[in-house]
Scaffold this motif. Structure first.
Motif, PDB file in Angstrom:
ATOM      1  N   ALA A  17       0.820  -1.210   0.000  1.00 16.82           N
ATOM      2  CA  ALA A  17       0.000   0.000   0.000  1.00 16.82           C
ATOM      3  C   ALA A  17       0.855   1.262   0.000  1.00 16.82           C
ATOM      4  O   ALA A  17       1.996   1.269   0.428  1.00 16.82           O
ATOM      5  CB  ALA A  17      -0.908   0.010   1.229  1.00 16.82           C
ATOM      6  N   LEU A  18       0.265   2.337  -0.492  1.00 16.99           N
ATOM      7  CA  LEU A  18       0.926   3.636  -0.479  1.00 16.99           C
ATOM      8  C   LEU A  18       0.862   4.239   0.915  1.00 16.99           C
ATOM      9  O   LEU A  18      -0.032   3.962   1.693  1.00 16.99           O
ATOM     10  CB  LEU A  18       0.259   4.576  -1.468  1.00 16.99           C
ATOM     11  CG  LEU A  18       0.459   4.269  -2.952  1.00 16.99           C
ATOM     12  CD1 LEU A  18      -0.402   5.214  -3.774  1.00 16.99           C
ATOM     13  CD2 LEU A  18       1.914   4.411  -3.347  1.00 16.99           C
ATOM     14  N   GLY A  19       1.807   5.057   1.197  1.00 20.73           N
ATOM     15  CA  GLY A  19       1.813   5.777   2.454  1.00 20.73           C
ATOM     16  C   GLY A  19       2.845   6.862   2.335  1.00 20.73           C
ATOM     17  O   GLY A  19       3.294   7.193   1.247  1.00 20.73           O
ATOM     18  N   GLY A  20       3.257   7.425   3.450  1.00 14.48           N
ATOM     19  CA  GLY A  20       4.297   8.422   3.392  1.00 14.48           C
ATOM     20  C   GLY A  20       3.845   9.755   3.944  1.00 14.48           C
ATOM     21  O   GLY A  20       2.874   9.836   4.696  1.00 14.48           O
ATOM     22  N   VAL A  21       4.577  10.793   3.560  1.00 16.00           N
ATOM     23  CA  VAL A  21       4.331  12.129   4.068  1.00 16.00           C
ATOM     24  C   VAL A  21       3.879  13.033   2.931  1.00 16.00           C
ATOM     25  O   VAL A  21       4.463  13.036   1.854  1.00 16.00           O
ATOM     26  CB  VAL A  21       5.605  12.715   4.713  1.00 16.00           C
ATOM     27  CG1 VAL A  21       5.343  14.118   5.220  1.00 16.00           C
ATOM     28  CG2 VAL A  21       6.090  11.807   5.845  1.00 16.00           C
ATOM     29  N   GLY A 115     -18.067  -4.214   6.761  1.00 20.45           N
ATOM     30  CA  GLY A 115     -19.046  -3.978   7.814  1.00 20.45           C
ATOM     31  C   GLY A 115     -18.743  -4.755   9.068  1.00 20.45           C
ATOM     32  O   GLY A 115     -19.254  -4.445  10.144  1.00 20.45           O
ATOM     33  N   THR A 116     -17.896  -5.780   8.937  1.00 20.68           N
ATOM     34  CA  THR A 116     -17.525  -6.598  10.095  1.00 20.68           C
ATOM     35  C   THR A 116     -16.030  -6.504  10.372  1.00 20.68           C
ATOM     36  O   THR A 116     -15.601  -6.306  11.500  1.00 20.68           O
ATOM     37  CB  THR A 116     -17.901  -8.074   9.857  1.00 20.68           C
ATOM     38  OG1 THR A 116     -19.293  -8.157   9.563  1.00 20.68           O
ATOM     39  CG2 THR A 116     -17.573  -8.907  11.084  1.00 20.68           C
ATOM     40  N   THR A 117     -15.247  -6.662   9.315  1.00 18.27           N
ATOM     41  CA  THR A 117     -13.793  -6.625   9.435  1.00 18.27           C
ATOM     42  C   THR A 117     -13.245  -5.381   8.753  1.00 18.27           C
ATOM     43  O   THR A 117     -13.611  -5.069   7.621  1.00 18.27           O
ATOM     44  CB  THR A 117     -13.165  -7.874   8.783  1.00 18.27           C
ATOM     45  OG1 THR A 117     -13.721  -9.040   9.384  1.00 18.27           O
ATOM     46  CG2 THR A 117     -11.654  -7.862   8.960  1.00 18.27           C
ATOM     47  N   GLU A 118     -12.378  -4.664   9.449  1.00 15.39           N
ATOM     48  CA  GLU A 118     -11.741  -3.472   8.889  1.00 15.39           C
ATOM     49  C   GLU A 118     -10.250  -3.707   8.790  1.00 15.39           C
ATOM     50  O   GLU A 118      -9.615  -4.183   9.734  1.00 15.39           O
ATOM     51  CB  GLU A 118     -11.999  -2.252   9.780  1.00 15.39           C
ATOM     52  CG  GLU A 118     -11.285  -0.989   9.311  1.00 15.39           C
ATOM     53  CD  GLU A 118     -11.464   0.178  10.257  1.00 15.39           C
ATOM     54  OE1 GLU A 118     -10.702   1.165  10.138  1.00 15.39           O
ATOM     55  OE2 GLU A 118     -12.350   0.105  11.146  1.00 15.39           O
ATOM     56  N   VAL A 119      -9.690  -3.424   7.628  1.00 13.72           N
ATOM     57  CA  VAL A 119      -8.265  -3.586   7.409  1.00 13.72           C
ATOM     58  C   VAL A 119      -7.685  -2.274   6.891  1.00 13.72           C
ATOM     59  O   VAL A 119      -8.157  -1.729   5.897  1.00 13.72           O
ATOM     60  CB  VAL A 119      -7.976  -4.712   6.391  1.00 13.72           C
ATOM     61  CG1 VAL A 119      -6.476  -4.812   6.144  1.00 13.72           C
ATOM     62  CG2 VAL A 119      -8.536  -6.033   6.884  1.00 13.72           C
ATOM     63  N   LYS A 120      -6.664  -1.762   7.597  1.00 16.64           N
ATOM     64  CA  LYS A 120      -5.989  -0.553   7.159  1.00 16.64           C
ATOM     65  C   LYS A 120      -4.835  -0.931   6.239  1.00 16.64           C
ATOM     66  O   LYS A 120      -4.052  -1.811   6.567  1.00 16.64           O
ATOM     67  CB  LYS A 120      -5.450   0.219   8.367  1.00 16.64           C
ATOM     68  CG  LYS A 120      -6.528   0.699   9.312  1.00 16.64           C
ATOM     69  CD  LYS A 120      -5.929   1.429  10.503  1.00 16.64           C
ATOM     70  CE  LYS A 120      -7.027   1.867  11.473  1.00 16.64           C
ATOM     71  NZ  LYS A 120      -6.464   2.562  12.662  1.00 16.64           N
ATOM     72  N   PHE A 121      -4.755  -0.260   5.106  1.00 19.60           N
ATOM     73  CA  PHE A 121      -3.673  -0.594   4.203  1.00 19.60           C
ATOM     74  C   PHE A 121      -2.942   0.632   3.666  1.00 19.60           C
ATOM     75  O   PHE A 121      -2.186   0.541   2.697  1.00 19.60           O
ATOM     76  CB  PHE A 121      -4.160  -1.472   3.044  1.00 19.60           C
ATOM     77  CG  PHE A 121      -5.291  -0.886   2.240  1.00 19.60           C
ATOM     78  CD1 PHE A 121      -6.597  -1.083   2.624  1.00 19.60           C
ATOM     79  CD2 PHE A 121      -5.033  -0.161   1.083  1.00 19.60           C
ATOM     80  CE1 PHE A 121      -7.637  -0.553   1.875  1.00 19.60           C
ATOM     81  CE2 PHE A 121      -6.069   0.356   0.336  1.00 19.60           C
ATOM     82  CZ  PHE A 121      -7.371   0.163   0.728  1.00 19.60           C
ATOM     83  N   ALA A 122      -3.153   1.802   4.250  1.00 24.12           N
ATOM     84  CA  ALA A 122      -2.346   2.976   3.917  1.00 24.12           C
ATOM     85  C   ALA A 122      -2.361   3.943   5.085  1.00 24.12           C
ATOM     86  O   ALA A 122      -3.403   4.176   5.692  1.00 24.12           O
ATOM     87  CB  ALA A 122      -2.860   3.654   2.649  1.00 24.12           C
ATOM     88  N   GLU A 123      -1.197   4.482   5.399  1.00 23.46           N
ATOM     89  CA  GLU A 123      -1.054   5.499   6.433  1.00 23.46           C
ATOM     90  C   GLU A 123      -0.380   6.710   5.789  1.00 23.46           C
ATOM     91  O   GLU A 123       0.703   6.587   5.208  1.00 23.46           O
ATOM     92  CB  GLU A 123      -0.196   4.987   7.586  1.00 23.46           C
ATOM     93  CG  GLU A 123      -0.802   3.813   8.341  1.00 23.46           C
ATOM     94  CD  GLU A 123      -1.867   4.245   9.330  1.00 23.46           C
ATOM     95  OE1 GLU A 123      -1.969   5.466   9.571  1.00 23.46           O
ATOM     96  OE2 GLU A 123      -2.569   3.373   9.859  1.00 23.46           O
ATOM     97  N   VAL A 124      -1.023   7.850   5.876  1.00 23.85           N
ATOM     98  CA  VAL A 124      -0.484   9.074   5.278  1.00 23.85           C
ATOM     99  C   VAL A 124      -0.336  10.131   6.365  1.00 23.85           C
ATOM    100  O   VAL A 124      -1.293  10.416   7.089  1.00 23.85           O
ATOM    101  CB  VAL A 124      -1.396   9.606   4.155  1.00 23.85           C
ATOM    102  CG1 VAL A 124      -0.818  10.896   3.567  1.00 23.85           C
ATOM    103  CG2 VAL A 124      -1.565   8.563   3.062  1.00 23.85           C
ATOM    104  N   GLN A 125       0.859  10.678   6.463  1.00 22.13           N
ATOM    105  CA  GLN A 125       1.118  11.750   7.422  1.00 22.13           C
ATOM    106  C   GLN A 125       1.007  13.081   6.684  1.00 22.13           C
ATOM    107  O   GLN A 125       1.789  13.374   5.781  1.00 22.13           O
ATOM    108  CB  GLN A 125       2.510  11.601   8.038  1.00 22.13           C
ATOM    109  CG  GLN A 125       2.778  12.538   9.198  1.00 22.13           C
ATOM    110  CD  GLN A 125       1.987  12.171  10.444  1.00 22.13           C
ATOM    111  OE1 GLN A 125       1.670  11.022  10.662  1.00 22.13           O
ATOM    112  NE2 GLN A 125       1.684  13.162  11.267  1.00 22.13           N
TER     113      GLN A 125
END
Length: 278
Positions: A17-21, A115-125
């Motif tokens: 996944a993409l992420g970054g600042v 609706g039941t399971t949540e998965v995070k796949f990107a963190e952006v600062q």
């Protein structure tokens, strides 16, 4: 079992996944928080979510069934967020945040849920800096004007730089050069230094500036997942008309002649007539 399979598939996606600042100056029209996925979305009622864990409520934006659901959105983002309506088909879950403020700085999470399971796949600062846009002046007819933009020296290979005009929206220059997307107005008029990745000097030279070139320019730097934006206000003034000094000189000459004529009439002519009258 189906929920567990979904979680496994999404976790595989999250590894890439993409992420970054993302950095932007306060006062910009908008900023894009990138998020993409190429996995398998849930079949039933997929949720695409942007959240900030340090806020209550934490919801920044929620899209479900290709429609926005903002009933639980944090009030500070009301009317300032948007996602592509075709996110489910394209996998582009980027969030556009309008009119970024310094208080918007923080960590944003991009998630998907059934609706039941949540998965995070990107963190952006997101870092929203104080409005420190540079102001540059020029006169129409000048050979060129320099729009400054700097980043850290030693930028990685693959870095892209895009200069754009905010209003009306125009692509001014792109590095590496992609002439097919440059606006015709700037064709053959822009240039950047060849060693920009080494020096971090991303300034743009605009040749033969005209009054129509005045406006707000944005230098956007992409270094992998990180984004840096800098704003430059360009004000191009019309050249000082050549005829103005000429007219000014003529006006002074006329004033001198008129004043001299009046002086001669009242002091010399009047003096000559007085003895005759006697």
């Amino acid at each position: 079992m189906e929920t567990l399979l979904l979680a496994v598939l999404l976790l595989q996606v999250s590894q890439h996944a993409l992420g970054g600042v993302v950095e932007v100056h306060e006062g910009a029209e908008s900023v894009l928080l990138p998020c993409e996925f190429n996995g398998v979305p849930p079949k039933d009622d997929p949720h695409f979510m942007w959240t900030r864990e340090d806020l209550s409520p934490k919801s920044v934006h929620l899209q479900r069934a290709e429609k926005d659901d903002l009933t639980e959105q944090n009030q500070r983002f009301r009317g300032r967020t948007a996602m592509n309506p075709d996110a489910l088909q394209t996998g582009n879950l980027g969030l556009t945040l309008m009119k970024p403020q310094q208080s918007d700085s923080g960590g944003y999470s991009c998630s998907i849920s059934d609706g039941t399971t949540e998965v995070k796949f990107a963190e952006v600062q997101l870092k929203v800096k104080a409005n420190e846009g540079v102001e540059v002046g020029a006169t129409e007819g000048a050979e060129s004007v320099l729009l400054p933009c700097r980043a850290a020296a030693g930028l990685p290979t693959g870095t892209t730089v895009e200069w754009t005009l905010s209003e009306p929206p125009r692509v001014v220059h792109v590095f590496p050069k992609l002439s097919q997307i440059q606006d015709d107005v700037y064709c053959s008029r822009t240039e950047m230094k060849e060693d920009l990745l080494t020096t971090g000097d991303l300034s743009l030279t605009l040749r033969q500036p005209t009054v129509r070139d005045s406006g707000s320019y944005v230098c956007t730097v992409h270094t992998g997942p990180d984004v840096l934006r800098q704003r430059v206000e360009l004000q191009v003034k019309a050249p000082f008309p050549v005829w103005i000094p000429v007219v000014s000189v003529l006006a002074v000459l006329v004033a001198v002649l008129v004043t001299g004529g009046l002086f001669y009439h009242f002091f010399f002519r009047e003096g000559e007539l007085t003895p005759l009258d006697v």
